[in-house]
Design a protein around this motif. Structure first.
Motif, PDB file in Angstrom:
ATOM      1  N   TYR A 500       0.885  -0.938   0.054  1.00 36.62           N
ATOM      2  CA  TYR A 500       0.120  -0.009   0.038  1.00 36.62           C
ATOM      3  C   TYR A 500       0.965   1.046  -0.019  1.00 36.62           C
ATOM      4  O   TYR A 500       1.755   1.530   0.976  1.00 36.62           O
ATOM      5  N   ALA A 518       0.212  -4.682   2.268  1.00 33.95           N
ATOM      6  CA  ALA A 518      -1.247  -4.348   2.223  1.00 33.95           C
ATOM      7  C   ALA A 518      -1.902  -5.504   2.547  1.00 33.95           C
ATOM      8  O   ALA A 518      -3.344  -5.635   2.465  1.00 33.95           O
ATOM      9  N   ALA A 665      -2.905   0.012   6.041  1.00 35.20           N
ATOM     10  CA  ALA A 665      -3.768  -0.859   5.334  1.00 35.20           C
ATOM     11  C   ALA A 665      -4.062  -2.331   5.871  1.00 35.20           C
ATOM     12  O   ALA A 665      -5.166  -3.052   5.838  1.00 35.20           O
TER      13      ALA A 665
END
Length: 701
Positions: A500, A518, A665
């Protein structure tokens, strides 16, 4: 002058019956007066008595009581600054230069000048706009101030000194021969020598008081041009600028508003319909001097006010001298001519726009449309659009003048060991933990602010991972060619793993970007990297030193930054019972950088500075308020990069506070999930254990 004369006339009238004027009536009169007249009026009406008795009724004299001195005082304290004049320089590309009005002997003082001092933070150009009556400064730099070309500094300093004596800023560097003058500190008693003993950080907070002298290096004849040596780095920068300069595509068609008005100043201003066939150059716009006197009263007889179905208020008024005020963009609707003058009807633009918007409004909330009639020609002009002049060109030359070697004190150098700087032991060994303390006093910054020595293999392996995964190259793109907008994040693949990529919100005041896991795959890969590089020993050191029950590494990221302007002050952990740290591990540092981290004391006003070092981690825990220092690496296209690992001893009492400002995230912001992970990577009495196994980047060669 006109406003002071009006103030004098007002004073002569009210002095006849000054005791009959209530204070609130005078306050109202001052508040509602023209903005320029307000500056000339005294705060209290009774001040006119003192103005009459001590300054002959002149408010101008009263505003500057020391503007007139006796000849004896001037002889004892003054300096003659009328020894130079400006004319076209003998250096062809230099524009104007400074020339001697009289001859000077070698060693004679040619002139003196007071100096304005300012710091590195004030060099960048910040775009300005207006909103709700306030000036808003963009956080993104548009280049460097033209003022830099007139400032004295040294290559290892962030202090800049700008002289503001008459003519001195016309003194050029002689590219074809030696200088005939030099600068030094003044011996005047008004030169505040004590400022030279301050650090750069403290100097910029002080009022001005530095004075320099321009001294003849040799005998100088009358009408001879004065030159000083701008220094080796200036010469090198100028030569490089000339060699690499590429004119803008529209440079040959460019004309400034000043030049345009000199050529066409006697011509009528074109209406919006006339500009369709005969437009002005794209960098120019029509402007009007106008300040609204409408205050929302529908019964105001001087303004015709209507409101449409959308709630937009239209204000129509005839221009009066009381409307004379700020110059703003305007659209000329029509023109009328008489033998002696021209008058215009125009729609005014608000001051919170750089140029006329598509819909023309004026008002604090952009909910008013002002149409003004009978504006005299003298109050309508052609003006430059904001940031369109050649001095805002990205190719414009910007470089300070080098002060003579040794003139700046060591305290202004970036290498100066500031007593308000956090000191790290020179012999800090791997796994050695040390509380952050000030260099001189030994005072600690915060209860949970530490440094920790690292094994070199840890830094090397983390950097190697970023290089092979493409993270380092991606940061270079994000900081210099393909930046995210503030507050924006995207999912991207590195080494067949999803990460991310995000940029924090605009109030962080920097171009910092983060790249973090992520999903579970990239998160586990990061943890395996930490395990292989020796991070388990660090968990053992921290857990044991603070007598924690367990540790989990839950918030992992890489970050990079190349530019910051007064960074956002924040803490990473707040009221967790002293149970967590953000561990910052420098991976790429910029040589000769100023300190990169500001650390705040408990009062949140005073701060210390910290300079990152390779193989030394920073541990910032409960209520350790910090921010990125003001830095700018863009001239060298460099950036700083670090790995950050959040570790915590999670329990039911602190889990919500640990996740208070969570930005990742993955893992998701879930207190139940984090509680399940408590003690996952280290527990008291047991060896630390991070995931093991092959890592992705080993297959990316």
């Amino acid at each position: 002058k006109e406003e002071f004369e009006n103030s004098d006339r007002i004073g002569s009238r009210i002095l006849k019956d000054i005791d009959a004027i209530p204070a609130d009536v005078w306050d109202f009169f001052v508040r509602t007066a023209d903005s320029r007249l307000q500056l000339a009026l005294p705060v209290k009406a009774e001040s006119y008595k003192n103005i009459a008795s001590q300054f002959g009724g002149s408010t101008a004299r009263a505003s500057c009581p020391n503007s007139i001195r006796s000849p004896q005082w001037l002889w004892e304290n003054g300096h003659c600054v009328d020894r130079l004049y400006a004319a076209i320089s003998t250096i062809r590309e230099a524009g104007r230069g400074a020339f001697a009005k009289k001859s000077f002997r070698k060693g004679e003082v040619i002139t003196v000048s007071p100096m304005i001092h300012f710091g590195f933070d004030q060099i960048p150009i910040k775009k300005q706009s207006r909103s709700n009556g306030e000036t808003i400064f963009s956080k993104k730099s548009r280049g460097k101030q033209l003022l830099l070309n007139y400032a004295f500094s040294q290559d290892d300093s962030d202090i800049f000194l700008v002289p503001y004596g008459p003519i001195v800023n016309f003194i050029n560097h002689n590219t074809y021969g030696p200088p005939n003058a030099f600068i030094r500190w003044s011996s005047s008693r008004y030169h505040k020598e004590g400022l030279l003993k301050l650090s750069a950080a403290k100097l910029v907070k002080e009022k001005h008081g530095l004075i320099i002298e321009y001294v003849a290096l040799r005998d100088i004849d009358a009408n001879e041009e004065i030159f000083i040596d701008y220094g080796e780095s200036w010469v090198k920068a100028w030569d490089q600028h000339v060699q690499n300069f590429i004119p803008a595509l529209d440079a040959k068609d460019y004309v400034s508003a000043t030049e345009f008005n000199l050529l066409h100043g006697n011509e009528p201003i074109r209406t919006v319909s006339e500009q369709e066939a005969n437009p002005y150059p794209p960098n120019l716009q029509t402007a009007c001097d106008y300040e609204s006197r409408y205050h929302g009263d529908p019964s105001d007889s001087h303004h015709q006010v209507t409101e449409d179905d959308m709630g937009t208020i239209e204000v129509r008024t005839t221009w009066q001298f009381s409307n004379d005020g700020s110059r703003r963009p305007c659209t000329i609707l029509s023109r009328s001519s008489t033998p002696n003058n021209e008058h215009y009807t125009a729609v005014m633009a608000p001051l919170d726009n750089d140029s006329m918007p598509e819909t023309y409004f004026l008002g604090s909330n952009n909910d008013e449309r002002h149409i003004v009639y009978h504006i005299p020609r003298s109050k309508v002009s052609i003006a430059d659009k904001a940031y369109s002049t050649d001095i805002h060109s990205p190719n414009a030359f910007r470089h300070h003048i080098n002060a003579p070697e040794g003139m700046f004190p060591d305290t202004w150098s970036r290498h100066y060991k500031d007593p308000d700087m956090v000191v790290v032991s020179e012999d800090l060994k791997p796994f050695q933990l040390e509380q952050m303390k000030l260099r001189e006093s030994g005072e600690s910054i915060a209860d949970y602010a530490y440094t920790l020595g690292l094994p070199s293999t840890l830094t090397r392996m983390l950097l190697e991972y970023c290089n092979k995964m493409g993270i380092t190259d991606r940061f270079n793109e994000l900081l210099y060619t393909k930046s995210h907008e503030p507050g924006i994040g995207t999912y991207e693949d590195f080494g067949d793993l999803q990460w991310y990529v995000q940029r924090p919100d605009s109030w962080w005041n920097s171009n910092m970007h983060w790249i973090s896991p992520a999903n579970a795959g990239s998160h586990e890969d990061y943890l395996r990297l930490l395990g292989e590089s020796g991070f388990e020993d660090i968990l053992e050191i921290i857990g044991t030193a603070f007598d924690w029950d367990g540790l989990v590494c839950f918030h992992l990221t890489f970050l990079a930054v190349s530019e910051c302007d007064d960074g956002f002050a924040h803490y990473d952990f707040h009221d967790t019972g002293g149970k967590g740290f953000n561990i910052i591990i420098p991976l790429i540092l910029v040589n000769n950088s100023k300190p990169e981290l500001d650390l705040y004391f408990e009062n949140e006003q005073d701060k210390a500075t910290y300079k990152y070092r390779y193989n030394v981690a920073s541990l910032l825990g409960d209520n350790a308020i910090h921010s990125t220092s003001s830095i700018d690496y863009t001239p060298s296209s460099k950036f700083r990069m670090a790995a950050t690992v959040y570790v915590a001893d999670v329990n039911r009492d602190n889990v919500d506070n640990i996740l208070l400002d969570y930005t990742q995230a993955y893992p998701p912001k879930d207190p139940i999930l984090l509680l399940k992970e408590a003690g996952k990577h280290w527990q008291k009495g047991k060896a630390a254990k991070l995931p093991s196994g092959p890592r992705i980047f080993k297959d990316c060669n």
